[in-house]
Design a protein around this motif. Sequence first.
Motif, PDB file in Angstrom:
ATOM      1  N   GLU A 318      60.695  35.215  72.455  1.00  0.00           N
ATOM      2  CA  GLU A 318      59.992  34.748  71.205  1.00  0.00           C
ATOM      3  C   GLU A 318      59.062  33.514  71.335  1.00  0.00           C
ATOM      4  N   GLN A 321      55.966  35.074  72.276  1.00  0.00           N
ATOM      5  CA  GLN A 321      55.468  36.084  71.435  1.00  0.00           C
ATOM      6  C   GLN A 321      55.227  35.359  70.076  1.00  0.00           C
ATOM      7  N   PRO A 335      54.866  36.496  62.917  1.00  0.00           N
ATOM      8  CA  PRO A 335      55.040  36.429  64.216  1.00  0.00           C
ATOM      9  C   PRO A 335      53.986  35.551  65.157  1.00  0.00           C
ATOM     10  N   SER A 392      59.737  29.528  66.636  1.00  0.00           N
ATOM     11  CA  SER A 392      59.946  30.765  67.164  1.00  0.00           C
ATOM     12  C   SER A 392      61.299  31.131  67.154  1.00  0.00           C
ATOM     13  N   TRP A 395      62.150  32.817  63.804  1.00  0.00           N
ATOM     14  CA  TRP A 395      61.800  34.284  63.902  1.00  0.00           C
ATOM     15  C   TRP A 395      62.856  35.126  64.588  1.00  0.00           C
ATOM     16  N   ARG A 396      63.373  34.528  65.773  1.00  0.00           N
ATOM     17  CA  ARG A 396      64.278  35.384  66.421  1.00  0.00           C
ATOM     18  C   ARG A 396      65.682  35.396  65.721  1.00  0.00           C
TER      19      ARG A 396
END
Length: 746
Positions: A318, A321, A335, A392, A395-396
């Motif tokens: 992530e 990403q 994202p 990040s 989001w994970r």
Amino acid sequence: MKLKKFIIGTLIIAGGSIISAENIITWETLGNELDSEGNDYHIERYTILADEPYDGVAFCQTKTATRPVDPADTLIEILPGYYLIKSPKFLTAVPNDSVVIDLWKNKSFRFHLFLPDGMHLVKDGKPIPAKVVRKRLTSFPEQWVNPKNGDDFMTYGDEAYLINDSLKSSYRSTPYNQIPTLKSIALQENKVDSKELVISPINIEQIEDDRTDYWQASIKDGKITIKTNSEYPEIIAESLKRRIKESADENGLVPEVEIEDWSDFPYRGFMLDVARNFLPKEDVKVVIDQMSKYGLNILHFHLGEDEAWRMEIPSLPELTQVGGHRGYTLTDDVPFLKGIYSGDGNPDSHTVANGFYNVNDFIEILKYADSKGVKVIPEFDTPGHSRAAIRSMEWRAKHNGDDSYRLIEDGDTSKYRTAQDFYDNLMNPALEGPYKFWDTVFDDVIAIYNKAGVPLLAINVGGDEVPKNAWDGSAAVHKLMKEKGLTSQNELHAYFVERLAKIAKEKGIKIAGWQEVALNHSTEYDSVVAPVTYGVNSWTKGGKENSKKMAEKGYNVILSNVDYLYFDHHYSGHPEEPGMWWGGILTEFTPLNATIDTLMPADSLTQSKIIGISAHLFGETIRDFGMVKRYVFPRILGLAERAHNSHSTLTEKEYFGIITEEMPTWDEEGINFFVRQPGIIEEEGIIFMNEPYGLGEIRYTIDGSEPDRSSEMYQQPLKVEDYKEIRAKHFIGNSESSTSILYKTK
């Protein structure tokens, strides 16, 4: 990053995404003014031409007090430095019908770095690309002169004329003594063919010596012998070959010679920030080439920041990403990161806002650097400057179900503002997530270096610019401080860094950081952290005492002073000159004057803790690789000279002569560079122009228009009747100066 506000720089004309002539955003500043109370302000105008109705206009710009002039319009801060304009006029726009939005902004407009960038339209919550046009910053003096106090940082044509006259230098490098200059050169009477020398085999012998990168060279009877203790003897040989080529006379001959040389510092560094704005690996290789050419051996690679994370960490995909992309969004539940500095609002477009190095890319960079005698120290800033990592990992946690790497605490009500105006970029040192995170990142970085087969000197953890009141509203922090007996935020910060140092020690690696990791901490802390710390960058303006304090406490110090070595700063106060301003103006001479006695006057024992010197190119203002090269050249010569020779060597006159000598080579290599603006004076009705190098050409206009390569070329003094202003630019190959202006009455 060390600055006081977000600073945005762009090219004057063009920029953004150009897909058609149908959507066009034109920006201009209408000039600085005073209000009824004597306070200065200025108005910036956006003129939007779109092919259909739209919902808004987004842009990136330095954060400052701003409001729409029309009360029907609204301005939304998406992120400090990224804004959205909304207006009822947008909803009724028709093709070929312009909409004008004026924004009132506190204080006067001064420099190029205050330009907006990353402009695009918004419709149905999505970015719509537009052609971006920025009108000239120097159409009239009110655009840059402060009406409140008369501050005028412009270098006018007549001032430039005097400066250019004082700079002209006929000095050229003596044989073999190009930058960095050598410790001892004994020229012989006999001469040999340089072309034969550079293709002949070199006899290299490894020897022992206590001095850094020590070498001796003998050129005699057409043969070259080198004796050295360097771990990169082939780089010593390549350097000597360069000196041979550049020392040849008109007949291609060079004198036989005996050389003895070494570097005063083992750490001869350059920091490249690709987190703020990305550069592909091919551009990084060019930087490495030039570092190697001038004897620099450490690439401090700034990869993890608030604005992006640019290195793939396989265990935490992530990070790239999500953290490797920026775009338009009003929420963090996407994202990618919110836009800032540059881009077109699209997280997938090919702009400097987006990109990262996958594992294979990074290994390729490491191996290439090693082949050039350059070691790479990666930097991921923490606990501050960590917004990309935080978003990040959020989001994970939300989308992959793993909250063990969360870096922030739910319910934390802390209110703070960083030097760059962020309010959500700090990892929480009372949680276990950050330590698991760094344990994993360290493991993956170590594995990547092992796979590349190159040494990992250290991982730079930053550790700088934690704002006041950072964790005041965190229940976890209050609990931890009570349990550990911590009484201040500084002690909490120290607790965090100390734990990272212990993690690094367990893995057999070292950390590095900015000066905050070494200043104002306890003896107990220093006893744990200093032995695990490879080096500390001393960065503050006039930070002589800080460097001395850290050295006396046992830390290895890397001289990195902003007022001498921050290459992202502007060369002059000209409104068109890109770059930061808060650390002062950095001319091409400034790094040359960064001697050890200037930056840290102390006794020899204390100075022995200085392991090196490093220049720094932060990326907020970078929009393409051409800007990188212009910031670095010719300053790299001053850095290289001081990295190799810590005390004064060349005079400024000699140094400027060497700069002049190098320019044609840079141009041949595709390196664009800073060019000083031409001088313009009028004497008894005759116009004279000059430049300091004796290279290139001056082009000028007499009608107020911007000179370009097709404008009239200055060849001799000229008489101009009834002019209001004369403008001129100096062109050398593919490089060009800012515009000089001579007003009839300034």
